[in-house]
Write a protein that holds these residues in place. Sequence first.
Motif, mmCIF file in Angstrom:
data_model
loop_
_atom_site.group_PDB
_atom_site.id
_atom_site.type_symbol
_atom_site.label_atom_id
_atom_site.label_comp_id
_atom_site.label_asym_id
_atom_site.label_seq_id
_atom_site.Cartn_x
_atom_site.Cartn_y
_atom_site.Cartn_z
ATOM 1 N N TYR D 17 7.910 1.963 -6.259
ATOM 2 C CA TYR D 17 7.287 1.485 -7.493
ATOM 3 C C TYR D 17 6.605 0.168 -7.155
ATOM 4 N N VAL D 18 5.296 0.134 -7.285
ATOM 5 C CA VAL D 18 4.608 -1.091 -6.867
ATOM 6 C C VAL D 18 3.681 -1.610 -7.945
ATOM 7 N N CYS D 19 3.450 -2.900 -7.834
ATOM 8 C CA CYS D 19 2.561 -3.590 -8.761
ATOM 9 C C CYS D 19 1.115 -3.314 -8.357
ATOM 10 N N ASN D 20 0.289 -3.122 -9.361
ATOM 11 C CA ASN D 20 -1.119 -2.760 -9.166
ATOM 12 C C ASN D 20 -1.918 -3.833 -8.439
ATOM 13 N N TRP D 21 -1.491 -5.096 -8.577
ATOM 14 C CA TRP D 21 -2.361 -6.195 -8.151
ATOM 15 C C TRP D 21 -2.021 -6.757 -6.783
ATOM 16 N N CYS D 22 -0.812 -6.484 -6.305
ATOM 17 C CA CYS D 22 -0.458 -7.040 -5.000
ATOM 18 C C CYS D 22 -0.126 -5.944 -4.010
ATOM 19 N N THR D 23 1.043 -5.347 -4.218
ATOM 20 C CA THR D 23 1.492 -4.404 -3.205
ATOM 21 C C THR D 23 0.564 -3.183 -3.125
ATOM 22 N N ILE D 41 6.658 8.101 2.203
ATOM 23 C CA ILE D 41 6.666 7.290 0.987
ATOM 24 C C ILE D 41 5.709 7.837 -0.068
ATOM 25 N N ARG D 42 6.156 7.804 -1.328
ATOM 26 C CA ARG D 42 5.301 8.185 -2.451
ATOM 27 C C ARG D 42 5.166 6.965 -3.362
ATOM 28 N N ILE D 43 3.928 6.535 -3.517
ATOM 29 C CA ILE D 43 3.709 5.286 -4.249
ATOM 30 C C ILE D 43 3.366 5.544 -5.708
ATOM 31 N N LEU D 44 4.096 4.895 -6.605
ATOM 32 C CA LEU D 44 3.763 4.948 -8.032
ATOM 33 C C LEU D 44 3.199 3.601 -8.449
ATOM 34 N N ARG D 45 2.012 3.655 -8.986
ATOM 35 C CA ARG D 45 1.321 2.419 -9.356
ATOM 36 C C ARG D 45 1.682 2.042 -10.787
ATOM 37 N N LEU D 46 2.153 0.816 -10.964
ATOM 38 C CA LEU D 46 2.445 0.302 -12.296
ATOM 39 C C LEU D 46 1.711 -1.027 -12.434
ATOM 40 N N PRO D 47 1.434 -1.472 -13.662
ATOM 41 C CA PRO D 47 0.612 -2.677 -13.771
ATOM 42 C C PRO D 47 1.282 -3.907 -13.158
#
Lengths: 188, 663, 280, 150, 279
Positions: D17-23, D41-47
Motif C-alpha cells: 500500500y503506497v502513497c501516490n506522491w512519494c513511494t 509485489i503488487r502495488i496499490l496506489r492510495l492518495p
Amino acid sequence: MRPSSEAVDMLAHTHVTDCYQCGKCSAGCPVGERMDVLPNQLVRLVQSGNFRRAMDCEAIWLCVSCQTCSARCPKSVNCAGVLDALRQLAVENNVINAAARRTIVFQQVFLNNIRRNGRLNELELVGVFKSKAFLKDASVPLLFKDSLLAPKMITRGKFHLMGEKVKDRALVGRIFERCFAEGPRGHK
Amino acid sequence: MRIGVFTCWCGENIARHVDCQKVAEAIRNLLGVHCSVDYKYMCSDPGQSMIREQIRNGKLTGLVVAACSPHMHLKTFRKAAEAEGLNPYMVEMANVREHCAWVHHDREAATAKAIDIIRMAVAKVQQNRPLAAIRVPVTKRAMVIGGGVAGIQAALDIADAGFEVVLVERDPSIGGKMAGLSETFPTLDCSQCILTPRMVDVGQHPRIKLHTYSEVEAVNGYVGNFKVTVRKKARYVDITKCNGCGDCWNKCPQKKNLSEFDFGMGKRTAIYVPFPQAVPARPVIDREACTMLLKGKCGICAKKCTRGAINFEDQDQLITEDVGAIVAATGYKLCDIGKDEGRYKGYGEYGFGRYADVIDGLQFERIVSASGPTGGEIKRPSDGKTPKSVVFICCVGSRDDAKGCGYCSKICCMYVAKHTMLYKHKVHDGQAHVFYMDIRAGGKNYEEFVRRAIEQDGAEYHRGRVSRITEHNGQLIVRGVDTLVGEAMTIEADLVVLATAMRPADGVESLAQKLNIGYDEYGFLSESHPKLRPVETNTAGVLVCGACQAPKDIPESVAQASAAAAKVMMLFARDELTREPEVAEVNEQTCAACFSCVRGCPYKAIDEADITDRQGRLIKRTARVNPGLCMGCGTCVAICPSKSVDLAGFTEQQVYAMVESLV
Amino acid sequence: MLNDLRQTARQLLADKKVDVVIGYGQADPAGPAYPVFITRPEDTEQLVFNDRCYNNLTTFLTRKEIRAMGRAAVLVKGCDAKSVVVLAVESQIDRQSVVVIGMACNGVGQPSLAKCRTCDVHMPRHTDMVIGQAADHAIEAKDRYAELAEMMSKSASERLAYWGQELSRCVKCYACRQVCPMCYCERCVADKNQPQVIKTSATTMGNLAWQINRAFHLASRCVGCDECTRACPAGINLRLLNLMLAQATEEQFDYRPGMDKDAQPVLGCFSVKDKECFIK
Amino acid sequence: MSETQTKHDFEPKIVAYVCNWCTYLGADLAGTNRLEYPPNIRILRLPCTGRIDFNLIVKAYEMGADAVLVSGCHPGDCHYTSGNYHARRRWMLFRVLLEGIGFDMRRVHFTWISAAEAKKFQEVVIDITEQTRALGPYGDFRKLLEAPVC
Amino acid sequence: MQIGYYPGCALHGSSNDYERSVRVCLGRLGMELRELDDWVCCGATAAHSLNAKLATALPARNLAIAERDGIDQMLAPCPMCSMELIKAGQALAASDALRREMSEIVEQKVSGATGVLNLIQVFQQIGLERIQKAVVQPLSQTKAACYYGCLLVRPPEQLRFDDCENPTSMETIIKALGAEAIDWNYKTECCGAGMTMCNEDTVLDLAHKILTDVAAHGANCVVVACPMCHVNLDMKQADVERRYGVTHRMPIYYLSDLVGMAMGASGAEMGVDRHYVVA
C-alpha cells in the motif's frame, strides 16, 4: 588515545567541527594576550588535524579554565574542554614543553597528595611542588618566595602544619587504582 | 458494467517483457469486461481514436488503460473519454510499464504480473462512480495582511489590476519598517522619498479598503470564499471626523512616551500620529499612556478638537470581510537581545539595554534619518555627543545557535556597510569599525557597495566577533578579535551598533494557525515549495511575501509581493474554480459524531454539524466535510471507527475490490 | 454509605435535577447486582452498592432509550468514571447535563477481578460527588501489565496459536460490543457490508478480524473496565488485547484514557517527534 | 544475472500500500531507471499513507499475502502536510496489537520512500521478497483462515 | 534548619578563615551545618586535567556518602568543589551505566540526586527577608564590588542560578545589608584561580586588572564567595602592588563576612583579622 579530532570531541564532549572561526573565544579570553596560539586557532588546528602544533604551544598551559570561551561560543563548542583535551593528549604523547612541565608537575604532585591523604595537605603540596619543579625547571623560584608568606600564614593560623587525612584512606587508594587501571587517562 | 481494457505496447517498451496479446486475451474473460484490445501506442492519435471508437460503438461505461504510470497519461485518457461523453472518473490506468515491464525481465512472470495489475484496475473501475468536478465561485476581492513595503506592493498591484483589496495593518499607520529607514542600499536613495508616495497611493486608491490599527481575529472558509474577521482596535479618534490638524497632539501633556516609530530613540505624546507622513494621517490614543483613559483626568485633546473627533468611549469592533484570496505580508522585527525570550537568550555580554550607547540597527537608522529624533545629526543617546568612534557588530543573534537563531539574517552585511558610509558622510573625522564573520553581499551592485564603504569611506573591517562590551567613564570598551591577524583587540567606542537578527513579527504563529499554513521552528511562514512555489502555501488561496517568509531586503520583498499579487490575479481571472472531485464525504446516517476526523483532518475541512428537523429540533449531530477545503488525503477514512467517511476516487469499495482481486 | 447514596439519589430526583438515576439493584444478596433505572424518589430504596456491582453503567448514557428518559445521574466506580471522561472528550455526552455519582470502591468480585487487583482509582475522579471512602492501595505501574508480560514472554507462534484457539470459540455474539461504553457507533463497522470489512464466514479469521477491530478501535480509549471480558460467554480473556494497547499508549505517550480530563486524545493527533524506529 | 531469472520453490505474494506522491513515484522512477526487482509485489496506489486503514493490512493477509509493505513520504514531506504523521502513530500502536496476538512481525514492513528514492524502492522490494521467500508461506496464519469455529 | 556541608580542602586549610566566617554567619541565621562524614577532596583541576574518570569518582564518593547519610542538600562554599560535585551529579543522573560503574568504583550506591548549593544559594534559601530582619548594624559605609569570578556562574549549562554575563544575586544580598553595591566591569572576569602556584605572572596580571577596575568605580571593598579568588586578591595583593608600583589597599571580604558583621558580629569573630589586607 591517539590525537584525532574525534578523540578531542570525545574528551571534551563537544563537536569541534561546529566551530566556524568567529573568534569570540579568543576575544574574551583573559589570558589571550599572552597566548602564542589563540583559542580559535587551536580549535582550527584540531579541525585540520595539526595536532603537533596544537599540543606543543604554550597557550594550552596558560589557560586558566575560566570557561568564558565555552560560555560565549555561539556554536556551543566547549572550547575550554578542547584545551583540557589537548593538555591530556600532550601528556599522553609526551609533548612536554617548558610551559607544560610546571603545570603537569603541579597537578601530579596534587593528585599524589590526594591519593595519600584523601584531602589536600597544602604545606606538603607547596614543599614537594617547589622542590620537584626546581629539579625540572630552574626558573621556578625555590620555596623562598612563598616561604616569605609562610610565617605570616602560620601566625594567621592559615595552615594545618600536619594537614588533615581521611579515615578510609584505603578506599581512596582503591578508587585511584580503579581509575588508573585503564591507563593514565582513565580510559583505553 | 461494460468495461473496455486497452493494453498498450508502448512500442517495445512494454511489449519486450510483457506478452501484450496474451494479457489482452486473459483479461477479455473477466466479469464486466466488454472488450480487451492491445495496440502499439495507445497515447498516439490513432490509439486514442481507437479508444474513442470503442467507447462509442461498445457503449462502454468504464475504461482501463494498461500502459504507463497514471502520473504520465491518466489525464490524457480521461480527456479522451470525456470527449466521448464518458465520465472521466470512470477511467483508470494499470501501470504495466514503470511498475512491470521496465523492472522485470522474466517475460512469463512479468506477463503474469501485468495481468494481476490490470485485474486490480478492472476490479476498481467496476466500483467507480461518475464524479463531477467541484465548482466553487470566487469572491474577487483580496485581503493583504501587513502594510509594510511588501503588503503595499501586493495591495497596489492587485488593486491596479482592477480587483478590490482589503489591507489590514496592526499599527496605526501603514509603512512598516521601511518608513523608518534613512537611506537604502546600494543606491543610498532616501527610503521615505520612495515609499511615502506609494503609501499615499494606497490611502487614496478607490479599490483599497484600509483597516489600520486592526488585526485578523479569525479566518473561515476556503479558497475563493474566505470570511475573515478583523478586530479594529479602539482608536478613540473618529477618523471620519478628524482632519489631522494636529491640535490634539500638540496640546497633549503626556509627552514622555517612547516612540515606537523611532524604536525608543524619540518621544511622542499619548495621542499621536506615528510619523508625519502616516497613512492615514489621523492620530490614535495610546490607552496605556492617556491619563483620561487611565484615570479619567485630562481630556485636553477632546477640548481642543474642533470637530468632536475624540471619543473616549470607543470600543474594539469586529468586522467581517469576504475575500477570495489572502496575502500574508506580516514582515519582521529585530531580535530583542537585551533579554531572554524562549529560545533567544539575552546577550548580557554586550550590555544592550544596560548601556544607553549600545543600540541596534533600526535605532541607528532613526539617528541618521533626517526625520529622526536628532534631525539627522548623529548624536549618541546617553549625552547627545557626536560619536567619534563607532563600532558596528554583525551577526548578533544571527548564525548563533547557542543564543539566537541558526540562520543568516541576510540584510545586515549590507546595512552595516551603509551605516558606516552614512556615518562617515556626516561625521568626517569619525572612525567606523566593523566586526564581521563573513561579508555576504550577493546582489546587484552589493559587493561594489561594501567595497566602497571600505575603500572610499575608510570603514575598518575586522574579521571576528566581539566577546564583551564594558563601559568606563562614558566610553564603551569593546573587546573583540581580528582572527586574520590572530590578535585580540580592544576598541574604545562612543557608540556601538548591533546588527541584530531578523525575526518574524510577533504573533505570526497564531496568524499562521488561523490561516492554517505552516511555519518553521523560528516562526517564518512556510512556502509550498522552496523553488517552484515560493509565494504559495499549502492552503489554497493563501499566499506569502516579504520578510515573514524569510529574511529579505526591500527589492526581494517587493518582487515577492508582486509575485503573490500575480497569483491572486490568476485566481481572480476566472469566475469559478474547479477542484478535483476526489474528496471525502460523511455518511451522516451512520456517523457517531465522535469527531476524531475533525481533530485529524490536516486541512480543518471537517466541521461538526447539527441535523435538525423542520421545527429546528436537533435530531443528531454529525461530522460534515467542506468539499471546498478537502484536499482528498483520506486521513479521515482511516481514522473513522465506523467507516462513515469515504473518499471519492479511493472509496472503501474500490480499494477492497482491488485487494480482493488479488486472490 | 448506602444511606448516603439513596439519600443523594432521592434528593436529585425530588429536586428534579435529574429524571433518571442509573444505579445497581440486587434481588439475591448472594447474586450479582444488575442495572436499575430509577425515576421516582420513593424507588431509591432499591439502590445497592457492594462488591457485586460489576456493570459499567456509563454504557447506558449513550443508549437511545436512556437518553429518551431525560437527564441522567449515573453511579460510577473508579474505573467506570474514566469512561465518562472519554465519552465527554468524544462528544458523546454533555458532561454538564449528567450527574456523575462516584462510589468509593475496594474492588468487585470474590475473589477480586483482575482489574481490581491492579486498580489505582479506588476513589473515582472527575465526578460530581464521591460517596464513601476507599482503603489506600499502592499500585506500581508495572503491576498493571504484569499479566501481559507473562503472555508476551511466549514466542510469537505460541501466542498466535493461543489466540487462534481462543478465538475459535468466539461466536460473534457481540456481547463485548454491547457492554462496552466506548462502542457507541450507530452502525458498527462489523455490520458494514459494502465492502465487508470483517469477514462473516465461520472461520477463526473472521473472529480474529473482529477482535482486532474491537481492540484497535479501543486503542488509547479503553479505560479497562473489563466488561467485555466479563460479558464474553465463551470466556475469552479479551482484557489481554486491551492491555497491549493500553501499555503501549502509556509508554509511548504517557497517556491513560480517562485519567486526565484535559489531556489531548492520542489518536487523531500526532507529534512530529513520534518514534519511528520500526519504519525503514 | 537477476534474481528473477532463478526459479524458486516458493514465490511469496507481497501486497504494497503506497502513497501516490512519494513511494508510487519512487517506484515509477525505479522503472524509468530500469532498476530490476522481483515481480512478487503488487502495488496499490492510495492518495496518502493517512488513508491506509489497518483493516487493509489485515485484509491483505486474509487474501493470502505473505508479507505487506506500507510506504509513504518521509516525515515533513507529506503532500497533505501531516497524513504520514497520523499514519505513523497509528501504525506504531497497530504493530503492538499485531505483535501481541503473535503475528509474525517479519512479514509486515513500513518504510518511507520518496519520489527520488528509486534505488531504495528497489532495495526494499528485493529485501522483503528475499526475506519472505526464506520465511516460506505463512502457514500458521493460513490455518486460522481456514479453521472453522468450534 | 539543617543542611549538609562539604568544606573542601581549602576551607580546612589555608582558607579556614572562610570556613569560620561561613559557620559563624550561618549559625547566626539558624542554619546548622552537618559536615559530610569522612569527605575526600573533589579532585579539582588536577583530576579533570589528568584523569577524567577520577574527576567523576572523587565527587561521586562524596555524593555517595551524602546519599547514605540522607543528606539531600549540601553546601559547598568553594565554587570549584561545588562545580565538580554538580558536574558529577548531573553526569550520574543522566547515565545508568555511569551510575553502575561509579557505584562499583566508590564501593557504594550513588545516584547523583544530592543537591549541591553554593553560598549565595544558601542565602537565597534562607531568604532575603530573614537576612534583612537579622541586620543590626547596616553597612551604610560599605561600597562593595561584588566579584563572582568564573566558577560561580560558568559553565552556564550546569550552573543556572544567575545570569552568567551580568549576575546580580550577590548584589541583592549586599543591598539587603544596607551596603551599596557598585556597578563595575570585571565581576565575571577570571582572577587566575588555580594558577596561583604554577603561573604567578598571569595571576598577578589578572588580579591587578580587577583591583584597578574596582578602584576606578569607587568601591571601598570587594566581596567574594570563593577561597581562590580571596587568595589571589587578598594574599597576593601586596605582590600586585609591588610589581605594578601601585597602592590598592583594597580589603577583600567573603560574602559571609559582610552578612555576619551586619548581624552584629565583630570582625575578629568572622576571621576578618586573618586577612592580609586590613581595612
